[in-house]
Design a protein around this motif. Structure first.
Motif, mmCIF file in Angstrom:
data_model
loop_
_atom_site.group_PDB
_atom_site.id
_atom_site.type_symbol
_atom_site.label_atom_id
_atom_site.label_comp_id
_atom_site.label_asym_id
_atom_site.label_seq_id
_atom_site.Cartn_x
_atom_site.Cartn_y
_atom_site.Cartn_z
ATOM 1 N N SER A 56 -49.305 7.134 -30.828
ATOM 2 C CA SER A 56 -49.490 8.373 -30.094
ATOM 3 C C SER A 56 -48.973 8.130 -28.681
ATOM 4 O O SER A 56 -49.499 7.262 -27.981
ATOM 5 C CB SER A 56 -50.981 8.722 -30.079
ATOM 6 N N PHE A 57 -47.939 8.873 -28.274
ATOM 7 C CA PHE A 57 -47.315 8.644 -26.974
ATOM 8 C C PHE A 57 -47.191 9.925 -26.160
ATOM 9 O O PHE A 57 -46.913 10.993 -26.708
ATOM 10 C CB PHE A 57 -45.900 8.072 -27.132
ATOM 11 N N ASP A 58 -47.369 9.769 -24.839
ATOM 12 C CA ASP A 58 -47.026 10.815 -23.887
ATOM 13 C C ASP A 58 -45.818 10.309 -23.111
ATOM 14 O O ASP A 58 -45.846 9.195 -22.571
ATOM 15 C CB ASP A 58 -48.197 11.084 -22.932
ATOM 16 N N VAL A 59 -44.775 11.117 -23.073
ATOM 17 C CA VAL A 59 -43.523 10.751 -22.415
ATOM 18 C C VAL A 59 -43.327 11.713 -21.252
ATOM 19 O O VAL A 59 -43.168 12.921 -21.457
ATOM 20 C CB VAL A 59 -42.336 10.842 -23.411
ATOM 21 N N VAL A 60 -43.364 11.167 -20.009
ATOM 22 C CA VAL A 60 -43.333 12.012 -18.817
ATOM 23 C C VAL A 60 -42.197 11.561 -17.889
ATOM 24 O O VAL A 60 -42.126 10.390 -17.513
ATOM 25 C CB VAL A 60 -44.688 11.922 -18.072
ATOM 26 N N PRO A 61 -41.308 12.509 -17.506
ATOM 27 C CA PRO A 61 -40.248 12.142 -16.569
ATOM 28 C C PRO A 61 -40.827 11.899 -15.171
ATOM 29 O O PRO A 61 -41.773 12.561 -14.755
ATOM 30 C CB PRO A 61 -39.317 13.352 -16.576
ATOM 31 N N LYS A 62 -40.256 10.908 -14.487
ATOM 32 C CA LYS A 62 -40.667 10.563 -13.117
ATOM 33 C C LYS A 62 -39.441 10.652 -12.213
ATOM 34 O O LYS A 62 -38.329 10.867 -12.668
ATOM 35 C CB LYS A 62 -41.262 9.149 -13.071
ATOM 36 N N SER A 63 -39.623 10.446 -10.929
ATOM 37 C CA SER A 63 -38.492 10.510 -9.996
ATOM 38 C C SER A 63 -37.518 9.356 -10.256
ATOM 39 O O SER A 63 -37.885 8.335 -10.820
ATOM 40 C CB SER A 63 -39.005 10.453 -8.560
ATOM 41 N N GLY A 64 -36.298 9.551 -9.821
ATOM 42 C CA GLY A 64 -35.275 8.520 -9.959
ATOM 43 C C GLY A 64 -34.826 8.300 -11.383
ATOM 44 O O GLY A 64 -34.471 7.176 -11.761
ATOM 45 N N ALA A 104 -28.573 0.433 -15.844
ATOM 46 C CA ALA A 104 -28.056 -0.264 -14.655
ATOM 47 C C ALA A 104 -29.173 -0.512 -13.642
ATOM 48 O O ALA A 104 -29.268 -1.600 -13.059
ATOM 49 C CB ALA A 104 -26.926 0.538 -14.021
ATOM 50 N N GLU A 105 -30.050 0.482 -13.434
ATOM 51 C CA GLU A 105 -31.146 0.319 -12.479
ATOM 52 C C GLU A 105 -32.150 -0.711 -12.994
ATOM 53 O O GLU A 105 -32.652 -1.533 -12.227
ATOM 54 C CB GLU A 105 -31.857 1.650 -12.229
ATOM 55 N N ALA A 106 -32.451 -0.681 -14.277
ATOM 56 C CA ALA A 106 -33.402 -1.639 -14.859
ATOM 57 C C ALA A 106 -32.871 -3.061 -14.687
ATOM 58 O O ALA A 106 -33.618 -3.982 -14.336
ATOM 59 C CB ALA A 106 -33.638 -1.330 -16.332
ATOM 60 N N ARG A 107 -31.577 -3.251 -14.922
ATOM 61 C CA ARG A 107 -30.966 -4.581 -14.764
ATOM 62 C C ARG A 107 -31.021 -5.020 -13.292
ATOM 63 O O ARG A 107 -31.365 -6.160 -12.980
ATOM 64 C CB ARG A 107 -29.517 -4.550 -15.259
ATOM 65 N N ARG A 108 -30.706 -4.101 -12.379
ATOM 66 C CA ARG A 108 -30.709 -4.425 -10.949
ATOM 67 C C ARG A 108 -32.124 -4.801 -10.488
ATOM 68 O O ARG A 108 -32.318 -5.796 -9.789
ATOM 69 C CB ARG A 108 -30.193 -3.222 -10.143
ATOM 70 N N LEU A 109 -33.115 -4.032 -10.897
ATOM 71 C CA LEU A 109 -34.498 -4.328 -10.516
ATOM 72 C C LEU A 109 -34.977 -5.647 -11.118
ATOM 73 O O LEU A 109 -35.691 -6.410 -10.482
ATOM 74 C CB LEU A 109 -35.424 -3.189 -10.930
ATOM 75 N N SER A 110 -34.566 -5.927 -12.341
ATOM 76 C CA SER A 110 -34.934 -7.189 -12.991
ATOM 77 C C SER A 110 -34.360 -8.368 -12.213
ATOM 78 O O SER A 110 -35.054 -9.367 -11.968
ATOM 79 C CB SER A 110 -34.428 -7.199 -14.433
ATOM 80 N N VAL A 126 -44.531 -8.413 -10.749
ATOM 81 C CA VAL A 126 -44.196 -7.032 -11.074
ATOM 82 C C VAL A 126 -43.198 -7.046 -12.228
ATOM 83 O O VAL A 126 -42.205 -7.760 -12.185
ATOM 84 C CB VAL A 126 -43.569 -6.317 -9.848
ATOM 85 N N ASP A 127 -43.498 -6.290 -13.266
ATOM 86 C CA ASP A 127 -42.577 -6.189 -14.389
ATOM 87 C C ASP A 127 -41.506 -5.149 -14.072
ATOM 88 O O ASP A 127 -41.822 -4.057 -13.591
ATOM 89 C CB ASP A 127 -43.310 -5.759 -15.662
ATOM 90 N N PRO A 128 -40.247 -5.482 -14.361
ATOM 91 C CA PRO A 128 -39.195 -4.482 -14.156
ATOM 92 C C PRO A 128 -39.320 -3.400 -15.222
ATOM 93 O O PRO A 128 -39.931 -3.614 -16.270
ATOM 94 C CB PRO A 128 -37.905 -5.292 -14.345
ATOM 95 N N PRO A 129 -38.749 -2.232 -14.960
ATOM 96 C CA PRO A 129 -38.802 -1.187 -15.983
ATOM 97 C C PRO A 129 -37.953 -1.574 -17.193
ATOM 98 O O PRO A 129 -37.035 -2.393 -17.088
ATOM 99 C CB PRO A 129 -38.223 0.037 -15.263
ATOM 100 N N GLU A 130 -38.287 -0.992 -18.322
ATOM 101 C CA GLU A 130 -37.491 -1.169 -19.532
ATOM 102 C C GLU A 130 -36.223 -0.324 -19.373
ATOM 103 O O GLU A 130 -36.223 0.678 -18.673
ATOM 104 C CB GLU A 130 -38.270 -0.691 -20.762
ATOM 105 N N ALA A 131 -35.162 -0.732 -20.028
ATOM 106 C CA ALA A 131 -33.893 -0.020 -19.921
ATOM 107 C C ALA A 131 -33.836 1.166 -20.886
ATOM 108 O O ALA A 131 -34.259 1.066 -22.036
ATOM 109 C CB ALA A 131 -32.735 -0.960 -20.208
ATOM 110 N N ILE A 132 -33.321 2.284 -20.387
ATOM 111 C CA ILE A 132 -33.013 3.426 -21.236
ATOM 112 C C ILE A 132 -31.605 3.161 -21.761
ATOM 113 O O ILE A 132 -30.649 3.124 -20.992
ATOM 114 C CB ILE A 132 -33.045 4.754 -20.444
ATOM 115 N N LEU A 133 -31.481 2.941 -23.063
ATOM 116 C CA LEU A 133 -30.190 2.604 -23.653
ATOM 117 C C LEU A 133 -29.517 3.843 -24.237
ATOM 118 O O LEU A 133 -30.102 4.542 -25.067
ATOM 119 C CB LEU A 133 -30.359 1.539 -24.740
ATOM 120 N N ASN A 134 -28.317 4.121 -23.790
ATOM 121 C CA ASN A 134 -27.521 5.258 -24.265
ATOM 122 C C ASN A 134 -28.272 6.583 -24.161
ATOM 123 O O ASN A 134 -28.133 7.457 -25.015
ATOM 124 C CB ASN A 134 -27.065 5.027 -25.707
#
Length: 189
Positions: A56-64, A104-110, A126-134
């Motif tokens: 069961s997931f809630d998917v919410v857009p955030k800034s950036g 690209a942002e996930a890789r840069r933050l990592s 701090v864990d970097p964000p997961e990458a959104i692929l394609n």
């Protein structure tokens, strides 16, 4: 061209969400793995069977262009007790709370987090964000990963205790018994 069998892929449970189609208010997804998906997951996880798997997931857009995914993964897993070798079942209930960002942002933050950790001890890891692929977040894969991480690699039946067989050591049965026998032989001569 024939379509590949989904269950033979490394991601046996797929539920892609296209990030561009997520409404500003977010969305809620309830996922239930099919029998074929559960069998494929059991094969990949190396367990006897996965009797049920629900997410069961809630998917919410955030800034950036980031996306927050929160929810729960629940499953019933059939395993074998490492002590008694009896079949047992385990209940899994894992909470999920992850942030996704464009690749690209996930890789840069990592990379940035790794550089900071190399310099000196950070006060909080701090864990970097997961990458959104394609442009896609695969909720099925996310649920599968959470499930696999929660599976006990050494399941025990309730009350099962491993007790090593204890025998009194034979004074004549040790690594240097042969040398002792030679020495005793030499004394007798």
């Amino acid at each position: 061209m024939s379509r590949p069998n989904r269950t033979s892929s490394p991601d046996p449970w797929r539920a892609p969400v296209i990030v561009a189609q997520i409404p500003d208010t977010g969305l809620h997804r309830e996922l239930e793995a099919s029998a074929a998906e559960r069998q494929a997951m059991a094969d990949v996880a190396g367990v006897r069977e996965i009797l049920s798997a629900h997410a069961s997931f809630d998917v919410v857009p955030k800034s950036g262009s980031r996306v927050q995914v929160t929810g729960h993964v629940r499953a019933r897993v059939g395993q074998t007790c490492v002590v008694t070798l009896d079949p047992i079942e385990s209940e899994i209930d894992e909470e999920v709370d992850l942030t996704f960002a464009p690749e690209a942002e996930a890789r840069r933050l990592s990379d940035l987090i790794e550089e900071r950790q190399d310099d000196e001890e950070p006060p909080e890891v701090v864990d970097p964000p997961e990458a959104i692929l394609n442009g896609v977040i695969d909720l099925g894969r996310l649920a599968t990963d959470a499930l696999f991480l929660a599976i006990d690699p050494y399941p025990r039946k309730e009350g099962a205790v491993f007790e090593a067989e204890v025998t009194a050591p034979d004074p004549e049965d040790h690594p240097f018994a042969a040398l002792k026998a030679l020495q005793d032989n030499k004394k007798d001569q």
